[in-house]
Design a protein around this motif. Structure first.
Motif, PDB file in Angstrom:
ATOM      1  N   HIS A 161       0.769  -1.284  -0.005  1.00 29.94           N
ATOM      2  CA  HIS A 161      -0.009  -0.043   0.051  1.00 29.94           C
ATOM      3  C   HIS A 161       0.834   1.216  -0.130  1.00 29.94           C
ATOM      4  O   HIS A 161       0.348   2.347  -0.781  1.00 29.94           O
ATOM      5  N   GLU A 162       1.906   1.213   0.847  1.00 33.84           N
ATOM      6  CA  GLU A 162       2.655   2.411   0.972  1.00 33.84           C
ATOM      7  C   GLU A 162       3.572   2.678  -0.533  1.00 33.84           C
ATOM      8  O   GLU A 162       3.753   3.999  -0.980  1.00 33.84           O
ATOM      9  N   THR A 163       3.767   1.496  -1.375  1.00 31.86           N
ATOM     10  CA  THR A 163       4.347   1.729  -2.467  1.00 31.86           C
ATOM     11  C   THR A 163       3.480   2.275  -3.578  1.00 31.86           C
ATOM     12  O   THR A 163       3.713   3.173  -4.291  1.00 31.86           O
ATOM     13  N   ILE A 164       2.266   1.892  -3.635  1.00 31.46           N
ATOM     14  CA  ILE A 164       1.312   2.142  -4.428  1.00 31.46           C
ATOM     15  C   ILE A 164       0.944   3.775  -4.214  1.00 31.46           C
ATOM     16  O   ILE A 164       0.865   4.588  -5.173  1.00 31.46           O
ATOM     17  N   ASP A 165       0.881   4.137  -2.976  1.00 31.05           N
ATOM     18  CA  ASP A 165       0.714   5.437  -2.514  1.00 31.05           C
ATOM     19  C   ASP A 165       1.548   6.230  -3.035  1.00 31.05           C
ATOM     20  O   ASP A 165       1.762   7.250  -3.502  1.00 31.05           O
TER      21      ASP A 165
END
Length: 208
Positions: free
Chosen positions: A59-63
């Protein structure tokens, strides 16, 4: 090649590496579980913890991808890479949960070997991801991808041999169903590692 990008771009590679570390840790717990079935519940929790940590990293990567103006490579490729890596952890959690919930008391040697192959695949994915920020090492990356492909083929052959033996020798239908499900899930982990290798090969061929 990537040196010209803004400093924030290095964060993507940090996240990929963190995720890969969770993957390797999860695979080692899973393999250990297959040799330590009395402690299946505790091993399952350990696998789940790695899956949850990896999920947060995904999720952090996509954000970050949505917030970053210049990404190290195509956004779709970043999304495919981190999502497919996450799928590996999801499948490992499925294996561990199945072993625990089915209350499996023993597994054939072939299943334990499949678990070991899963670890080898994940370790090579980790090594490949670690090199992804340096396209001058494209040849090394592609060699690792080939090794992952070879391990997946080995797992596929082992699964077929394992199922053939299982259907010949196991008379308890319930046990047969449980063992078949676990072995197939283990092999699917290697399939997904091969998918990651294919994505990385595409990234290398486009960016090297």
């Amino acid at each position: 090649m990537f040196g010209r990008f803004m400093p924030t771009e290095g964060k993507f590679f940090d996240l990929f590496n963190q995720h890969a570390a969770c993957m390797v840790a999860g695979s080692r717990e899973l393999s250990a579980m297959l040799n330590d079935l009395p402690n299946a519940e505790a091993r399952t929790v350990a696998v789940q913890n790695n899956e949850k940590k990896a999920d947060r990293i995904t999720h952090e990567t996509i954000d970050l991808m949505h917030k970053t103006f210049i990404t190290p490579f195509d956004r779709d490729e970043i999304h495919k890479l981190i999502s497919t890596m996450d799928d590996i952890l999801d499948l490992m959690e499925d294996v561990a949960t199945a072993v625990w919930m089915y209350d499996i008391k023993s597994v054939p040697s072939e299943a334990r070997t499949l678990g070991e192959i899963c670890v080898k695949c994940c370790e090579r994915v980790q090594s490949t991801v670690a090199l992804l920020g340096d396209m001058d090492r494209a040849r090394e990356i592609l060699k690792l991808c080939e090794e992952i492909d070879g391990l997946e083929s080995e797992a596929d052959r082992l699964l077929r041999a394992s199922l053939s033996k299982l259907f010949r020798e196991e008379s308890d239908v319930k046990e047969l169903i449980k063992q078949k499900a676990v072995s197939e899930l283990l092999e699917s982990v290697t399939d997904k590692c091969e998918d990651v290798a294919n994505i990385i090969e595409g990234i290398v061929l486009e960016n090297a």
